[in-house]
Design a protein around this motif. Structure first.
Motif, PDB file in Angstrom:
ATOM      1  N   LYS B  53       1.409 -17.496  -1.190  1.00  0.00           N
ATOM      2  CA  LYS B  53       0.820 -18.194  -2.332  1.00  0.00           C
ATOM      3  C   LYS B  53       1.840 -18.345  -3.456  1.00  0.00           C
ATOM      4  CE  LYS B  53      -3.512 -18.535  -0.925  1.00  0.00           C
ATOM      5  NZ  LYS B  53      -4.273 -19.742  -0.801  1.00  0.00           N
ATOM      6  N   SER B  54       1.337 -18.681  -4.624  1.00  0.00           N
ATOM      7  CA  SER B  54       2.228 -19.139  -5.689  1.00  0.00           C
ATOM      8  C   SER B  54       3.312 -18.134  -6.035  1.00  0.00           C
ATOM      9  CB  SER B  54       1.427 -19.496  -6.927  1.00  0.00           C
ATOM     10  OG  SER B  54       0.729 -18.375  -7.402  1.00  0.00           O
ATOM     11  N   ARG B  55       2.998 -16.844  -5.997  1.00  0.00           N
ATOM     12  CA  ARG B  55       4.018 -15.877  -6.382  1.00  0.00           C
ATOM     13  C   ARG B  55       5.268 -16.046  -5.533  1.00  0.00           C
ATOM     14  NH1 ARG B  55       3.853  -9.368  -5.742  1.00  0.00           N
ATOM     15  NH2 ARG B  55       3.104  -9.913  -3.682  1.00  0.00           N
ATOM     16  N   ILE B 293      -0.282   3.524  -3.632  1.00  0.00           N
ATOM     17  CA  ILE B 293       0.078   2.321  -4.392  1.00  0.00           C
ATOM     18  C   ILE B 293      -0.418   1.053  -3.701  1.00  0.00           C
ATOM     19  CG2 ILE B 293       1.994   0.987  -5.338  1.00  0.00           C
ATOM     20  CD1 ILE B 293       3.514   3.579  -5.725  1.00  0.00           C
ATOM     21  N   GLU B 294      -0.127   0.909  -2.415  1.00  0.00           N
ATOM     22  CA  GLU B 294      -0.516  -0.315  -1.706  1.00  0.00           C
ATOM     23  C   GLU B 294      -1.883  -0.191  -1.037  1.00  0.00           C
ATOM     24  OE1 GLU B 294       1.511  -2.729  -2.192  1.00  0.00           O
ATOM     25  OE2 GLU B 294       3.430  -1.760  -2.636  1.00  0.00           O
ATOM     26  N   TYR B 297      -5.297  -1.793  -1.934  1.00  0.00           N
ATOM     27  CA  TYR B 297      -5.414  -3.249  -1.746  1.00  0.00           C
ATOM     28  C   TYR B 297      -5.688  -3.596  -0.292  1.00  0.00           C
ATOM     29  CZ  TYR B 297      -3.620  -3.288  -6.464  1.00  0.00           C
ATOM     30  OH  TYR B 297      -3.461  -3.071  -7.797  1.00  0.00           O
ATOM     31  N   ALA B 302     -11.117  -3.123  -5.375  1.00  0.00           N
ATOM     32  CA  ALA B 302     -10.760  -4.028  -6.461  1.00  0.00           C
ATOM     33  C   ALA B 302     -10.120  -3.308  -7.637  1.00  0.00           C
ATOM     34  CB  ALA B 302     -12.000  -4.784  -6.930  1.00  0.00           C
ATOM     35  N   SER B 303     -10.364  -2.004  -7.747  1.00  0.00           N
ATOM     36  CA  SER B 303      -9.780  -1.255  -8.855  1.00  0.00           C
ATOM     37  C   SER B 303      -8.273  -1.105  -8.675  1.00  0.00           C
ATOM     38  CB  SER B 303     -10.404   0.134  -8.911  1.00  0.00           C
ATOM     39  OG  SER B 303     -10.056   0.848  -7.735  1.00  0.00           O
ATOM     40  N   GLY B 304      -7.802  -1.283  -7.455  1.00  0.00           N
ATOM     41  CA  GLY B 304      -6.394  -1.057  -7.168  1.00  0.00           C
ATOM     42  C   GLY B 304      -6.040   0.415  -7.149  1.00  0.00           C
TER      43      GLY B 304
ATOM     44  N   GLY C  31      -2.893 -19.773  -7.865  1.00  0.00           N
ATOM     45  CA  GLY C  31      -2.384 -19.237  -6.596  1.00  0.00           C
ATOM     46  C   GLY C  31      -2.207 -17.731  -6.603  1.00  0.00           C
ATOM     47  N   LEU C  32      -2.447 -17.122  -7.730  1.00  0.00           N
ATOM     48  CA  LEU C  32      -2.358 -15.660  -7.746  1.00  0.00           C
ATOM     49  C   LEU C  32      -3.596 -15.093  -7.070  1.00  0.00           C
ATOM     50  CD1 LEU C  32      -1.010 -14.940 -11.336  1.00  0.00           C
ATOM     51  CD2 LEU C  32       0.247 -14.818  -9.182  1.00  0.00           C
ATOM     52  N   TRP C  34      -5.272 -11.282  -6.218  1.00  0.00           N
ATOM     53  CA  TRP C  34      -5.078  -9.832  -6.391  1.00  0.00           C
ATOM     54  C   TRP C  34      -4.926  -9.114  -5.061  1.00  0.00           C
ATOM     55  CZ3 TRP C  34      -8.216  -5.914  -4.571  1.00  0.00           C
ATOM     56  CH2 TRP C  34      -9.480  -6.294  -4.087  1.00  0.00           C
ATOM     57  N   LYS C  35      -5.579  -9.671  -4.032  1.00  0.00           N
ATOM     58  CA  LYS C  35      -5.543  -8.977  -2.749  1.00  0.00           C
ATOM     59  C   LYS C  35      -4.228  -9.245  -2.017  1.00  0.00           C
ATOM     60  CE  LYS C  35      -9.218  -7.666   0.295  1.00  0.00           C
ATOM     61  NZ  LYS C  35     -10.474  -8.003   0.956  1.00  0.00           N
ATOM     62  N   LEU C  36      -3.820 -10.522  -2.024  1.00  0.00           N
ATOM     63  CA  LEU C  36      -2.587 -10.866  -1.321  1.00  0.00           C
ATOM     64  C   LEU C  36      -1.358 -10.335  -2.070  1.00  0.00           C
ATOM     65  CD1 LEU C  36      -3.223 -14.535  -0.178  1.00  0.00           C
ATOM     66  CD2 LEU C  36      -3.023 -12.516   1.278  1.00  0.00           C
ATOM     67  N   ASP C  37      -1.379 -10.481  -3.394  1.00  0.00           N
ATOM     68  CA  ASP C  37      -0.247  -9.990  -4.177  1.00  0.00           C
ATOM     69  C   ASP C  37      -0.304  -8.473  -4.329  1.00  0.00           C
ATOM     70  OD1 ASP C  37       0.127 -12.668  -4.440  1.00  0.00           O
ATOM     71  OD2 ASP C  37      -0.497 -12.787  -6.544  1.00  0.00           O
ATOM     72  N   ARG C  38      -1.479  -7.937  -4.044  1.00  0.00           N
ATOM     73  CA  ARG C  38      -1.727  -6.512  -4.197  1.00  0.00           C
ATOM     74  C   ARG C  38      -1.439  -6.059  -5.630  1.00  0.00           C
ATOM     75  NH1 ARG C  38       0.716  -6.027   1.251  1.00  0.00           N
ATOM     76  NH2 ARG C  38       2.490  -4.836   0.477  1.00  0.00           N
ATOM     77  N   VAL C  39      -2.027  -6.790  -6.558  1.00  0.00           N
ATOM     78  CA  VAL C  39      -1.967  -6.378  -7.955  1.00  0.00           C
ATOM     79  C   VAL C  39      -3.351  -6.647  -8.553  1.00  0.00           C
ATOM     80  CG1 VAL C  39      -0.898  -6.726 -10.207  1.00  0.00           C
ATOM     81  CG2 VAL C  39       0.452  -7.090  -8.132  1.00  0.00           C
ATOM     82  N   ALA C  40      -3.972  -5.614  -9.087  1.00  0.00           N
ATOM     83  CA  ALA C  40      -5.310  -5.786  -9.674  1.00  0.00           C
ATOM     84  C   ALA C  40      -5.145  -6.359 -11.074  1.00  0.00           C
ATOM     85  CB  ALA C  40      -6.040  -4.447  -9.701  1.00  0.00           C
ATOM     86  N   LYS C 214       0.440  -1.723 -11.079  1.00  0.00           N
ATOM     87  CA  LYS C 214       0.432  -1.033  -9.793  1.00  0.00           C
ATOM     88  C   LYS C 214       1.607  -0.084  -9.624  1.00  0.00           C
ATOM     89  CE  LYS C 214       1.696  -3.073  -5.882  1.00  0.00           C
ATOM     90  NZ  LYS C 214       1.721  -3.710  -4.564  1.00  0.00           N
TER      91      LYS C 214
END
Lengths: 310, 460, 225
Positions: B53-55, B293-294, B297, B302-304, C31-32, C34-40, C214
């Motif tokens: 995706k965009s990142r 850390i990972e 996810y 959802a809290s991470g 395109g962000l 949270w699940k794919l980038d793994r950042v809440a 994260k």
């Protein structure tokens, strides 16, 4: 007492003397013999490499390699195996002392036989009291007696006729006594109870007066009577002696004089400072110099257990 | 579709498959089969479409090829500044191409991508700190590994490793019985010396649930005993779970995201079952990264965050030192020069650099920093699974040079390595280059200097 | 012709620039994941903001980060280049006159000499950056035609503008070249790597949030960029 014997070997000539004794004991006491070889360090954790204990080469730890090693072990001990086939060959990859202790526990063995020169892990890794050879570590932690064979045993004709039990009156020493006395009783050998008054402190400048020394000898004598001889009941094939000097020297001299074919002592857990462990404890010194096998006994488990079953 | 018997896109899910892989010496036929493995371009395209995706798209597109990442990479430095080792080049020639060609690549390309993703990057994420645009190539290589894994292009050992997690929920074949038995064994071995020592198993509602690296029960059970003794000295109310005790994730190194999810969920499940106040993870870097850390996810939290708060072992140590649960005998502090290996996974990627320094202040008199250190420290050279891959042994050994020189420059002969991978890499470094160093986890060092409360000593 | 270029075409190019950038920013944010980038991103927003600010601000200052400090020559070149690139078009007297004519307002303006100096600086640093690409093997390896084209796009308006100003005899030609190349540059920004005009901030914010939320931001003092 020797129902199940674990012979831990590097499969190198360093263990030949130990092999000799292990097979002889197994033969004499009709033991089940486990010949155990640790394949080498489990290099890089999860990877399948091991470093071969004999060649020092890196090998893949797989079925081929295991089979090859087991074949080699069979060849190494072909002669003995032909005479005494009630033996199982086992291998495992890992840190030798860990795997020896793990197997001893799992198989509930009564007795471990190993050489003194078990290859030392050449590593700078520090561990909690992890310094020292595999032999030291096994002797320290095993729950059963550990017989360490360094030199060819010239006096071992009958396994065992003259048992030397060296004590420092520690709790672990009592376990060693249980083993020594039981063994003596069971096979009718002569038991020598020995204590050396430790004068090695004199090197550090401390000077004992003759009177002090004599007082201590007297006290030790009383202790031997109270703790050990009182347990011997009707068994009178026992001698006791107290000498003074550097303990390991004295016990070696005494053993020589009495034609001892087995020395039994405790291998202390507390006395070893990791930094000094390589210099060695009394047991180490005795093992390296004795011309007979040395049994290190720290715990009463295997000895008392059998008492219960009787 | 050409799929090999051993080398294929199916993950290992049964013991039978696992054993046939293990029986293949050094992965010989596995890698032979890989030469004929088909590449499913449309499948790759669909994965890219859904997950790139965009990142990462932006990262791949806006990289201006300035080359600032070059000397951030220890592989670049260790290989005499080989331009092929520039992170930007490595990612653009693999994932970049894959993206631009929409998955239309051949077998040879995929093998090249595999070699690059596993032997030229340890996913240490250091380059991400040096790129003005914040392009984190470690993240992208980890993603690329996932794509390689989906097509069956994964180093043999890691295919096995991910299979181990799927089958045993541990990186090695350790069953629940083996694990519990090892705990009991360690208690038996040390209870004489430490009366009252226990390793409580599955005790609910305790303060600390302790979890480990499978190598500890397998090869270094003393480590477990040391942890137990330290908890005992500190008077902690703790437990280990009988299931869900394994923190590591070779599945993460392999790019097997499903396997990684299964693994961390077993730990989270243990948290829910035992309801501890918090979890403490042993001295392992990637285990912490994966599960703490990972992991949340992967598990879709959802809290991470993990279901209960989680501490790395160094965090527990510093807390125990601060509040006096562990007291250091000042006369037994480390007197010789000593240095500390910052693990990428919990220092750069976990923010625990200060804690490491604080611990060293308690235990060492002559602490010497490596240069660079903390977040900017170089990878030990064995991260990302590289330590365990036979195919890339040579590349790994070259990479170790950077860490070797860093250690030598400190003048210290003792390296504290509170991470299994670093510990291993430093050991191998000594084996390969013989610079005369020693290395250690924190636990044995602490045990050698901690004051033991009188009531815990055995009565003679 | 001139009227078209500074009239409708200017509108078009500014429009493309603005719309293009807005679209790119929106697409980036959309395109962000949270699940794919793994950042809440949203759950721990305060840590995210803190991390993002650190990540952007420190990098906006020369020598503000270790990477800038480790590469001092490059840092100086890049900052001079970018400062010139952004200041001259906005604060040039001629542009502001135009602005006043068209929209009735103008900004603070640079003196002629200062503007000339900065323009030369942009051209020199630009060329030095190209030279660096050729000279350093690790940069040469990753350099492609695209990188050079982008650089060409960026400095052409400066070269042509400078010549228009100083070559009285061919003023007309250089002026057209200047306006056209300038408008091309504006329109190229959203579609090329020049999009880092906006995406630099997006990417930095994202990585800052990644570390802030994260990767250690909740435990340490924040990433020491």
């Amino acid at each position: 007492m020797f129902g199940k014997v674990l012979f831990a070997t590097t499969a190198t000539p360093a263990c030949d003397n130990a092999a000799h004794v292990a097979f002889n004991i197994a033969e004499k006491y009709h033991s089940e013999l486990l010949i155990f070889h640790v394949l080498g360090l489990p290099s890089r954790g999860f990877s399948p490499f091991v470093r071969d204990a004999r060649t020092g080469e890196e090998e893949y730890y797989d079925q081929d390699y295991i089979q090859w090693v087991e074949e080699e072990l069979k060849n190494t001990y072909a002669e003995q195996l032909a005479r005494y086939p009630n033996a199982r060959i086992m291998t495992m990859a890992g840190t030798p002392h860990t795997e020896i202790l793990r197997l001893a526990r799992k198989e509930d063995v009564d007795f471990i036989v190993m050489g003194a020169h078990s290859r030392q892990e050449r590593t700078g890794a520090l561990g909690y009291r992890q310094a020292g050879s595999n032999m030291q570590r096994v002797a320290r932690s095993a729950r059963c007696p550990v017989l360490i064979v360094n030199r060819p045993c010239t006096t071992c004709l009958w396994y065992f006729s003259n048992i030397i039990f060296g004590t420092d009156f520690s709790r672990a020493s009592y376990s060693a006594f249980l083993f020594a006395s039981k063994l003596a009783r069971e096979i009718g050998s002569r038991l020598y109870i020995f204590h050396a008054l430790d004068l090695s402190a004199m090197h550090a400048g401390k000077i004992f007066s003759q009177e002090e020394i004599e007082d201590q000898i007297k006290a030790a004598k009383e202790k031997i009577h109270r703790i050990y001889l009182s347990q011997m009941q009707d068994y009178d094939n026992v001698e006791m002696e107290i000498w003074e000097g550097v303990p390991y020297m004295e016990i070696l001299k005494y053993c020589r004089e009495k034609n001892g074919d087995l020395i039994v002592m405790a291998h202390h857990t507390r006395e070893i400072d990791p930094e000094e462990a390589l210099l060695g404890s009394t047991v180490e010194q005795v093992v390296l110099r004795a011309s007979c096998p040395v049994a290190s006994v720290n715990r009463p488990d295997k000895i008392q257990e059998q008492r219960k079953t009787r | 579709m050409t799929q090999g018997k051993l080398c294929n896109k199916r993950p290992v899910n049964t013991e039978e498959e696992l054993h046939s892989l293990l029986a293949d010496k050094g992965g010989k036929s596995y890698y032979e089969e890989m030469q004929d493995l088909d590449v499913d371009a449309s499948e790759i395209a669909s994965i890219l479409e859904k997950t790139l995706k965009s990142r990462m798209r932006t990262w791949l597109e806006i990289c201006t090829h300035c080359g600032l990442c070059a000397d951030s990479c220890f592989f670049f430095l260790a290989n005499n500044r080989d331009p092929e080792q520039v992170p930007s080049f490595k990612i653009q020639s693999t994932l970049g191409k894959l993206y631009r060609r929409k998955g239309g690549v051949d077998n040879e390309f995929m093998r090249m991508a595999m070699d690059t993703a596993w032997s030229k990057c340890t996913c240490c994420n250091r380059c991400g700190l040096y790129c003005p645009f914040g392009i984190d190539m470690g993240v992208m290589f980890s993603y690329l590994r996932g794509i390689c894994f989906s097509q069956g292009f994964v180093p043999w050992e890691l295919k096995i490793g991910s299979g181990m997690h799927r089958i045993y929920r541990a990186q090695m074949d350790i069953t629940t019985e083996d694990w519990v038995d090892t705990c009991r064994w360690m208690v038996e071995e040390h209870e004489d010396e430490w009366p009252g020592l226990t390793i409580p198993i599955d005790k609910p509602d305790v303060d600390i649930m302790y979890t480990v690296n499978a190598r500890e029960p397998k090869h270094y059970p003393e480590d477990l005993a040391e942890a137990a003794i330290l908890f005992h000295i500190a008077g902690e109310n703790w437990t280990v779970p009988s299931i869900g005790w394994e923190e590591t994730s070779l599945a993460m190194f392999a790019g097997d995201w499903e396997g990684a999810r299964l693994q961390v969920e077993s730990v989270y499940e243990a948290m829910r079952r035992l309801n501890p106040g918090r979890m403490v993870v042993t001295e392992c870097g990637h285990a912490y990264r994966a599960t703490v850390i990972e992991g949340p996810y992967w598990a879709g939290l959802a809290s991470g965050k993990t279901p209960v708060e989680t501490f790395h072992y160094v965090e527990w140590v510093v807390e125990a030192l601060r509040n006096g649960k562990l007291k250091i005998d000042p006369s037994r502090k480390i007197k010789e020069p000593v240095t500390y290996q910052d693990s990428c996974n919990y220092v750069r990627n976990g923010g625990l650099g200060d804690i490491a320094r604080e611990i060293m202040g308690y235990i060492a008199e002559d602490f010497r920093e490596m240069s660079p250190c903390r977040e900017h420290n170089f990878c030990c050279g064995g991260g990302g699974g590289l330590n365990g891959i036979g195919r890339y042994r040579r590349e790994r050994n070259i990479g170790l040079k950077v860490k070797r020189d860093q250690i030598l420059a400190t003048g210290a002969k003792l390296v504290i390595t509170p991470c299994h991978n670093c510990w291993d890499a430093v050991r191998d470094l000594e084996e390969v280059y013989r610079i005369g160093i020693r290395w250690s986890f924190l636990k044995p060092i602490l045990l050698s200097m901690v004051e033991i409360p009188h009531h815990l000593l055995p009565k003679e | 012709m001139y009227d078209i270029l500074i009239g409708p075409m200017a509108w078009v190019s500014f429009g493309v620039l603005m719309m293009g950038l807005v679209i790119r920013i929106l697409r980036y944010i959309r395109g962000l994941d949270w699940k794919l980038d793994r950042v809440a991103y949203t759950k721990n927003i305060s840590f995210g903001v803190k991390g993002a600010l650190r990540s952007v601000v420190l990098w906006l200052f020369p020598f503000g980060t270790r990477s800038w400090r480790d590469h001092p020559v490059f840092t100086v070149l890049v900052f001079l280049f970018h400062i010139g690139l952004l200041t001259v078009p906005v604060f040039l007297t001629a542009h502001n006159i135009l602005l006043k004519e068209k929209w009735g307002f103008s900004l603070w303006t640079l003196s002629e000499n200062a503007a000339d100096g900065i323009v030369l600086l942009v051209i020199t640093t630009g060329l030095l950056l190209v030279l660096r690409r050729v000279a350093l093997p690790e940069v040469r390896k990753i350099t492609d035609a695209n990188d050079l084209t982008v650089m060409l796009l960026a400095i052409t308006p400066f070269v042509t503008g400078y010549l228009a100003h100083h070559q009285a005899s061919t003023y007309g030609f250089w002026l057209y070249a200047h306006i056209i190349s300038g408008e091309i540059l504006l329109m190229a920004i959203p579609f090329t790597k020049l999009s880092h005009f906006a995406l630099f901030f997006m990417s930095r914010v994202q990585l800052g949030m990644d570390f802030g939320i994260k990767r250690g931001g909740m435990k340490g003092k924040g990433m020491a960029w």
